[in-house]
Enzyme design. Structure first.
Site, PDB file in Angstrom:
ATOM      1  N   GLY A 155       0.865  -1.185   0.000  1.00  0.00           N
ATOM      2  CA  GLY A 155       0.000   0.000   0.000  1.00  0.00           C
ATOM      3  C   GLY A 155       0.896   1.228   0.000  1.00  0.00           C
ATOM      4  O   GLY A 155       2.042   1.178  -0.464  1.00  0.00           O
ATOM      5  N   ARG A 156       0.373   2.305   0.556  1.00  0.00           N
ATOM      6  CA  ARG A 156       1.151   3.557   0.552  1.00  0.00           C
ATOM      7  C   ARG A 156       2.470   3.393   1.300  1.00  0.00           C
ATOM      8  O   ARG A 156       3.517   3.802   0.821  1.00  0.00           O
ATOM      9  CB  ARG A 156       0.358   4.672   1.236  1.00  0.00           C
ATOM     10  CG  ARG A 156      -0.917   5.056   0.555  1.00  0.00           C
ATOM     11  CD  ARG A 156      -1.589   6.173   1.339  1.00  0.00           C
ATOM     12  NE  ARG A 156      -2.991   6.256   1.044  1.00  0.00           N
ATOM     13  CZ  ARG A 156      -3.927   5.524   1.623  1.00  0.00           C
ATOM     14  NH1 ARG A 156      -3.614   4.667   2.576  1.00  0.00           N
ATOM     15  NH2 ARG A 156      -5.179   5.637   1.271  1.00  0.00           N
ATOM     16  N   ILE A 157       2.399   2.800   2.503  1.00  0.00           N
ATOM     17  CA  ILE A 157       3.607   2.741   3.340  1.00  0.00           C
ATOM     18  C   ILE A 157       4.603   1.725   2.772  1.00  0.00           C
ATOM     19  O   ILE A 157       5.799   2.002   2.679  1.00  0.00           O
ATOM     20  CB  ILE A 157       3.245   2.438   4.811  1.00  0.00           C
ATOM     21  CG1 ILE A 157       2.363   3.582   5.355  1.00  0.00           C
ATOM     22  CG2 ILE A 157       4.496   2.289   5.665  1.00  0.00           C
ATOM     23  CD1 ILE A 157       1.710   3.309   6.710  1.00  0.00           C
ATOM     24  N   THR A 235       5.866  -2.697  11.482  1.00  0.00           N
ATOM     25  CA  THR A 235       5.354  -1.367  11.861  1.00  0.00           C
ATOM     26  C   THR A 235       3.855  -1.301  11.564  1.00  0.00           C
ATOM     27  O   THR A 235       3.294  -0.207  11.484  1.00  0.00           O
ATOM     28  CB  THR A 235       6.068  -0.251  11.066  1.00  0.00           C
ATOM     29  OG1 THR A 235       6.035  -0.592   9.676  1.00  0.00           O
ATOM     30  CG2 THR A 235       7.491  -0.038  11.524  1.00  0.00           C
ATOM     31  N   ARG A 237       0.563  -3.816  12.544  1.00  0.00           N
ATOM     32  CA  ARG A 237      -0.204  -4.073  13.768  1.00  0.00           C
ATOM     33  C   ARG A 237       0.375  -5.312  14.435  1.00  0.00           C
ATOM     34  O   ARG A 237       0.728  -6.295  13.753  1.00  0.00           O
ATOM     35  CB  ARG A 237      -1.683  -4.298  13.455  1.00  0.00           C
ATOM     36  CG  ARG A 237      -2.471  -3.041  13.138  1.00  0.00           C
ATOM     37  CD  ARG A 237      -2.639  -2.113  14.348  1.00  0.00           C
ATOM     38  NE  ARG A 237      -3.400  -0.917  14.074  1.00  0.00           N
ATOM     39  CZ  ARG A 237      -2.887   0.259  13.665  1.00  0.00           C
ATOM     40  NH1 ARG A 237      -1.581   0.394  13.492  1.00  0.00           N
ATOM     41  NH2 ARG A 237      -3.668   1.306  13.452  1.00  0.00           N
ATOM     42  N   GLU A 266      -0.834  -3.974  23.405  1.00  0.00           N
ATOM     43  CA  GLU A 266      -0.035  -2.770  23.614  1.00  0.00           C
ATOM     44  C   GLU A 266      -0.524  -2.076  24.863  1.00  0.00           C
ATOM     45  O   GLU A 266      -1.749  -1.920  25.001  1.00  0.00           O
ATOM     46  CB  GLU A 266      -0.157  -1.829  22.406  1.00  0.00           C
ATOM     47  CG  GLU A 266       0.523  -2.397  21.187  1.00  0.00           C
ATOM     48  CD  GLU A 266       0.500  -1.462  19.985  1.00  0.00           C
ATOM     49  OE1 GLU A 266      -0.046  -0.341  20.092  1.00  0.00           O
ATOM     50  OE2 GLU A 266       1.031  -1.850  18.934  1.00  0.00           O
ATOM     51  N   HIS A 285       5.109   1.850  19.494  1.00  0.00           N
ATOM     52  CA  HIS A 285       4.156   2.266  18.453  1.00  0.00           C
ATOM     53  C   HIS A 285       4.319   3.762  18.130  1.00  0.00           C
ATOM     54  O   HIS A 285       3.379   4.547  18.302  1.00  0.00           O
ATOM     55  CB  HIS A 285       2.714   1.947  18.897  1.00  0.00           C
ATOM     56  CG  HIS A 285       1.761   1.829  17.734  1.00  0.00           C
ATOM     57  ND1 HIS A 285       0.654   1.032  17.750  1.00  0.00           N
ATOM     58  CD2 HIS A 285       1.744   2.437  16.513  1.00  0.00           C
ATOM     59  CE1 HIS A 285      -0.002   1.130  16.614  1.00  0.00           C
ATOM     60  NE2 HIS A 285       0.650   1.986  15.834  1.00  0.00           N
ATOM     61  N   ALA A 287       5.853   4.871  15.017  1.00  0.00           N
ATOM     62  CA  ALA A 287       6.323   5.047  13.636  1.00  0.00           C
ATOM     63  C   ALA A 287       5.841   6.352  13.005  1.00  0.00           C
ATOM     64  O   ALA A 287       6.551   6.953  12.206  1.00  0.00           O
ATOM     65  CB  ALA A 287       5.929   3.853  12.779  1.00  0.00           C
TER      66      ALA A 287
HETATM   67  C1  GLV Z   1      -0.913   4.017  13.442  1.00  0.00           C
HETATM   68  O1  GLV Z   1      -0.600   2.903  13.707  1.00  0.00           O
HETATM   69  C2  GLV Z   1      -1.942   4.338  12.517  1.00  0.00           C
HETATM   70  O2  GLV Z   1      -2.686   3.422  12.092  1.00  0.00           O
HETATM   71  O3  GLV Z   1      -2.083   5.506  12.164  1.00  0.00           O
END
Ligand code: GLV
Length: 327
Positions: A155-157, A235, A237, A266, A285, A287
């Site tokens: 996807g984007r990331i 990074t 879930r 978490e 968490h 990122a």
């Molecule tokens: C962070 O984990 C988000 O989904 O923005």
């Protein structure tokens, strides 16, 4: 009458500057999320809810909120929300895609480099007074330059991580249920089935949303297929990874290391065995946690909230609703 909204955590001022003039606003300002009972109570008479990924927004909560028109999540992921239940009830759901892509990809790469070159372990080594001399075999890691990066999810990331990998002349393989030929051409990356990506990756980086399909996707079976020298980066879930299996894999040397920005649950309990391992980096968490990005996320969430309470389409919708609350 001004619409009433509940915000589950302190927001950056630019987001509040948008919301406060238009809405009767209550904001939970504690560091910890509102307890379930409090949240249940607070939503009773609100038109809008702006929440974080730490807030579980399920059908019973929605049923306690007969006026609720919009749930605006200040995150790109929305597995904390029962979107189907929201849609059934005519409640719009919004998220914050795009603005956190580069920041999150930067951090995925930071973790990848840190795990590859044992940066966290090395820093602890220095502080513990173990640095006696320059040694040929001290804290040897894995090369990143020229290595194979496996991406699960493009996807984007995932795509933004692939762009960074080009600078390190990495060979990039990706698996995604949806093949992206234009990105393949543009970035010179290669599609492969999950099995191939997992077997060939020196670094396996996870970029999928958490769904029933991806829950524990990284399980003992998958970890056993990875190279013994490979490093897992997550990074996305926490629940995409079976942490019990990961502990065994790291302890028994099925893989060389892992770097996790997300865990399940978490925060990770302090007695979790993963925290005893030198070859596992765990961050809380963060990122997307840059000053600029967190402000952009909050502003985007504010725009979704305002559109929702006005009965307008959300700028960044997750679901399609009729635009009116089903009684
Ligand atoms: C962070 O984990 C988000 O989904 O923005």
């Amino acid at each position: 009458m001004r619409p009433k909204v509940f915000i589950t955590r302190q927001l950056p001022q630019p987001a509040l500057d948008l919301i406060l003039p238009e809405c009767e606003t209550e904001m939970w300002t504690d560091e910890l999320p509102p307890p379930r009972a409090v949240l249940m109570d607070k939503v009773r008479d609100v038109d809008g809810l702006l929440c974080l990924l730490t807030d579980k927004i399920d059908a019973p909560l929605m049923d306690n909120a007969p006026r609720l028109k919009v749930i605006s999540n200040c995150a790109v992921g929305y597995d904390n929300i029962d979107v189907a239940a929201a849609t059934e009830r005519g409640i719009a759901v919004g998220n914050t895609p795009g603005v956190l892509t580069e920041t999150t990809a930067d951090f995925a790469f930071a973790l990848l480099l840190a795990a590859a070159r044992r940066v966290v372990e090395a820093e602890r080594y220095t502080r513990a007074g173990k640095w006696k001399t320059w040694g040929l075999t001290v804290l040897l890691g894995q090369d990143v330059f020229g290595a194979t990066l496996g991406l699960v999810g493009l996807g984007r990331i995932g795509t933004a991580v692939a762009k960074r990998a080009r600078g390190f002349e990495m060979r990039v393989l990706y698996y995604d249920p949806q093949r992206r030929p234009e990105v393949e051409t543009q970035l010179g990356i290669t599609y492969a089935d999950l099995d191939t990506v997992v077997r060939q990756a020196d670094f396996l980086s996870i970029h999928t949303p958490l769904t029933e399909t991806t829950r524990h996707l990284v399980n003992a079976d998958l970890l056993r297929k990875m190279k013994k020298t490979a490093i897992l980066v997550n990074t996305a879930r926490g629940a995409v990874v079976d942490q019990v299996a990961l502990y065994t894999a790291l302890r028994e040397g099925w893989i060389a290391g892992a770097a996790l920005d997300v865990t399940d649950p978490e925060p990770i309990p302090l007695d979790d065995p993963l925290l005893t391992l030198d070859n596992c980096i765990i961050t809380p968490h963060i990122a997307s946690a840059s000053v600029a990005t967190r402000t952009k996320m909050a502003v985007m969430a504010a725009h979704n909230l305002l559109a929702g309470v006005r009965g307008e389409p959300l700028p960044n919708p997750v679901n399609v609703v009729r635009g009116e609350r089903v009684p």
